[in-house]
Design a protein around this motif. Structure first.
Motif, PDB file in Angstrom:
ATOM      1  N   LYS A  19      27.718  42.376 112.037  1.00 45.27           N
ATOM      2  CA  LYS A  19      28.545  43.591 112.065  1.00 45.27           C
ATOM      3  C   LYS A  19      29.924  43.297 112.639  1.00 45.27           C
ATOM      4  O   LYS A  19      30.919  43.903 112.208  1.00 45.27           O
ATOM      5  N   TRP A  20      29.957  42.365 113.593  1.00 48.92           N
ATOM      6  CA  TRP A  20      31.280  41.996 114.138  1.00 48.92           C
ATOM      7  C   TRP A  20      32.108  41.282 113.080  1.00 48.92           C
ATOM      8  O   TRP A  20      33.331  41.477 113.020  1.00 48.92           O
TER       9      TRP A  20
ATOM     10  N   TRP B 141      21.514  48.801 106.896  1.00 47.15           N
ATOM     11  CA  TRP B 141      22.892  48.328 106.783  1.00 47.15           C
ATOM     12  C   TRP B 141      22.922  47.239 105.720  1.00 47.15           C
ATOM     13  O   TRP B 141      22.307  46.195 105.891  1.00 47.15           O
TER      14      TRP B 141
ATOM     15  N   VAL C  74      32.235  41.853 109.987  1.00 41.96           N
ATOM     16  CA  VAL C  74      32.785  42.836 109.044  1.00 41.96           C
ATOM     17  C   VAL C  74      34.126  43.353 109.528  1.00 41.96           C
ATOM     18  O   VAL C  74      35.036  43.650 108.728  1.00 41.96           O
ATOM     19  N   GLU C  75      34.302  43.441 110.840  1.00 42.04           N
ATOM     20  CA  GLU C  75      35.520  43.997 111.399  1.00 42.04           C
ATOM     21  C   GLU C  75      36.661  42.994 111.489  1.00 42.04           C
ATOM     22  O   GLU C  75      37.764  43.366 111.913  1.00 42.04           O
ATOM     23  N   GLN C  76      36.428  41.756 111.102  1.00 48.76           N
ATOM     24  CA  GLN C  76      37.458  40.736 111.236  1.00 48.76           C
ATOM     25  C   GLN C  76      38.479  40.831 110.109  1.00 48.76           C
ATOM     26  O   GLN C  76      38.211  41.326 109.017  1.00 48.76           O
ATOM     27  N   GLN C  77      39.664  40.336 110.374  1.00 50.30           N
ATOM     28  CA  GLN C  77      40.755  40.375 109.416  1.00 50.30           C
ATOM     29  C   GLN C  77      40.498  39.562 108.148  1.00 50.30           C
ATOM     30  O   GLN C  77      40.862  40.005 107.059  1.00 50.30           O
TER      31      GLN C  77
END
Length: 705
Positions: free
Chosen positions: A443-444, A465, A446-449
């Protein structure tokens, strides 16, 4: 009681008067050592912080133990048992064991070797006048454990030495000294991968051990110069042993930034070989964790603002190696069925890679292998499905380290995220906790650039998910691997032997078909073919030509020699007829004798008389058998012709004729007859001949005289 300063000055005076070369066999030298080590011990037990500031523990080891041990040890290449050395080593081990026990008692601390004073019932509370710092207590306890391990290693007790070193790591994980000693221990065993790993661990800590850097550089230089010739097997892939050699040489090239062209080819070869070795479990998770740790250290070593071009290239090669480890473990885990995935041994490696990404997110922008994100998405979805089927996927995580976290405890690249409240392992379902932390790292991501993964929440679907990959472009690393000049995999063809047939039987059947003019059978479908065995019978016997008399049967064909004798016999008969029967047998008549006369008695054998006739031949009062009854054939009855099919007839009207008598006379002259030489006289015929000869002479039977 002396103060700590007075003890320190007294120890300095004794040391200044000691000779440069110590001999423990000398009584004066031994007394110097004994007094000096007791003074150092008193200083440590009186004021620990003061003793550590003056480096008393180092002088205690170097002067009182290390130098005498070096003098007593045999020179290089000599293996001589020295009882004095053995006694000295045992005494030194006892000294440090007692010192560790007294320190724990003074500080009222608990260790794996020593118990608290309160537990032993000695006293309550510490006995130091000035309570030392907690760091000082941990340091001195680790110092004693390390030297206990060194003394065990000198005595060749390698298992005991390893135990002391690992206990020293548990006391203070941020110190690099015990890792360096472990590297020396495994280096003697020839385990180069573990040696390199422990040197890296000794340096990548909060308190690195400085001599380990020199040892690491020497090892990297040795690895980079080792032979790199290895045989490629199975389509260019390497075996596990060859793989380890290639990996270690690659780490030497990356660490020293040399031979990078060859290092790039080695990276492609390792990337090609890694998945097969992981899938077959030829490499254990412990080996993969150590390879990953060495690679992560190389990445940090080559990273910097002032990095040269060679260092930047080495950095990229190290990242490619780490991503290959990640891809190989993902491939092996995704290929497992759902019931085996939670127990996979390689999930711990995947978790450590994700932790490294979380600690250093700038590495994600330099990963060139894009297809590994699709495997990561598949694994994240599959983990949710597996654990959701056995209950709720959410689990209460107490934040304690897992076994793989303890292996890399206080490792510098992961120290930012490894803030464990204690060094105790998580109690409970470790597999569920590990899977939950992997999904959390997903999940982390997914939030990356860089946009590696995408996440979708499914309220009614499974998994809850849904992860999908966003990077599907072809990787330049994959292109290089495809263009890598490797030997193709040779296909193994199983040559099926064609069905064999019986050539002799086939020839016989074909000849039979030709002789009988039978048309060949029709060709049928291969699925309906059946094998039929035909019994070939012998041809029937030719028909027997019947003569005018139904009681006379022709004789069978005789061998050539017998046919010739038969022809000669016919010639003699013809001559006899032409010359008036000059070859007749005693002028015998053809009249039948009177069978009503009883036969003469026969004397016993051995008196020169002929043998007695057969019993059935003496029954002269029996009526002759009818013509319809055919007697059985016997070897002793040679009057009837023999045939394998036809039975001989029994002559009734004429028992003896002149032609047969003449034939028997000719056979008597030629020699004994065989079964194939024609008929011979029967016992009855011989009896009748004797009676006839006696009547012609006018005499009587010999029995009547």
């Amino acid at each position: 009681m002396k103060t700590v300063e007075e003890l320190w000055r007294e120890a300095g005076d004794i040391r200044s008067t000691m000779p440069d070369i110590l001999d423990v066999t000398n009584d004066s030298h031994s007394s110097f050592l004994y007094i000096l080590r007791n003074l150092y011990k008193d200083i440590i037990l009186t004021n620990l912080d003061y003793a550590l500031d003056k480096k008393v523990e180092q002088d205690l080891w170097n002067v009182c133990f290390k130098v005498p041990i070096s003098e007593l040890q045999p020179k290089q290449g000599k293996k001589i048992s020295n009882p004095i050395l053995k006694l000295f080593l045992e005494g030194a081990a006892g000294f440090y064991m007692l010192l560790l026990q007294e320190i724990c008692a003074q500080c009222d601390t608990n260790s794996s070797l020593c118990k608290r004073n309160a537990q032993l019932g000695i006293f309550h509370g510490p006995s130091y006048t000035l309570q030392p710092k907690n760091e000082s207590i941990l340091y001195i306890c680790q110092h004693c454990l390390i030297h206990l391990g060194d003394l065990a290693r000198y005595r060749n007790l390698l298992g005991e030495a390893e135990g002391y070193y690992k206990q020293a790591i548990n006391v203070e994980p941020s110190s690099g000294h015990p890792y360096n000693q472990l590297a020396l221990l495994v280096s003697a065993r020839g385990d180069m991968l573990s040696t390199l790993f422990y040197y890296v661990r000794s340096l990548a800590l909060k308190h690195p051990f400085p001599p380990a850097r020199i040892n690491l550089d020497k090892l990297l230089k040795k690895l980079s110069l080792q032979m790199s010739t290895y045989q490629k097997t199975r389509g260019g892939r390497l075996s596990a042993e060859e793989f380890l050699v290639a990996f270690l040489k690659l780490q030497g090239q990356i660490g020293l930034c040399c031979d990078l062209d060859q290092a790039e080819q080695t990276v492609n070869l390792l990337t090609l070989t890694w998945p097969s070795l992981v899938a077959t479990e030829a490499l254990s998770p412990t080996q993969l964790i150590r390879m990953l740790t060495i690679t992560i250290y190389s990445v940090g070593r080559c990273t910097g603002a002032s990095a040269t071009d060679a260092q930047k290239r080495s950095l990229q090669l190290a990242i490619d190696v780490a991503s290959s480890v990640f891809n190989a473990c993902l491939t092996a885990c995704c290929s497992l069925p759902d019931e085996q995935l939670p127990n996979s041994r390689y999930l711990c490696v995947i978790k450590l890679v994700l932790d490294w990404f979380f600690a250093q997110p700038e590495v994600l922008t330099k990963i060139k292998r894009s297809h590994l994100w699709s495997s990561a998405a598949k694994l994240l979805n599959q983990l949710q499905i597996c654990f959701a089927s056995n209950g709720s996927f959410t689990v209460e995580d107490d934040g304690k380290p897992l076994p793989e976290d303890l292996d890399l405890l206080e490792f510098a690249p992961l120290r930012r995220i490894a803030k464990w409240p204690s060094t105790q392992m998580t109690q409970g379902d470790e597999n569920r906790v590990r899977a939950a932390r992997i999904v959390q790292r997903g999940k982390w991501l997914v939030e990356q650039q860089p946009g590696c993964l995408a996440l979708t929440h499914q309220s009614d679907g499974s998994p809850e998910w849904l992860f999908t990959s966003l990077r599907t472009d072809e990787s330049p690393v994959d292109k290089m691997i495809e263009n890598l000049s490797i030997e193709p995999v040779k296909e193994i063809k199983i040559l099926a032997r064609p069905p064999q047939r019986n050539v002799a039987l086939t020839a016989i059947l074909r000849q039979k078909v030709e002789d009988d003019s039978i048309p060949p059978p029709k060709q049928e479908d291969a699925s309906n073919k059946q094998v039929t065995f035909q019994h070939t019978l012998a041809p029937p016997l030719p028909p027997v030509k019947q003569s005018s008399s139904s009681t006379n049967y022709p004789r069978p064909s005789l061998p050539p020699r017998l046919e010739r004798l038969k022809a000669e016999q016919k010639e003699r008969e013809q001559i006899n007829n032409n010359f008036g029967g000059m070859y007749s047998s005693f002028g015998a008549t053809t009249d039948l004798p009177d069978l009503s006369i009883p036969p003469p008695t026969v004397p016993p054998p051995g008196l020169g008389f002929p043998p007695p006739p057969a019993a059935w031949a003496m029954a002269g009062n029996l009526p002759p058998p009818p013509s319809s009854i055919v007697p059985p054939y016997s070897l002793f009855n040679s009057t009837a012709p023999w045939h394998p099919v036809q039975l001989p007839s029994f002559p009734i009207n004429n028992l003896i004729n002149p032609n047969e008598q003449q034939q028997r006379t000719m056979q008597h002259q030629l020699g004994p007859a065989s079964l194939w030489s024609g008929p011979g006289p029967s016992p009855l015929e011989r009896l009748l001949e004797q009676q006839k000869a006696a009547a012609m002479r006018g005499g009587t039977s010999p029995t009547k005289k």
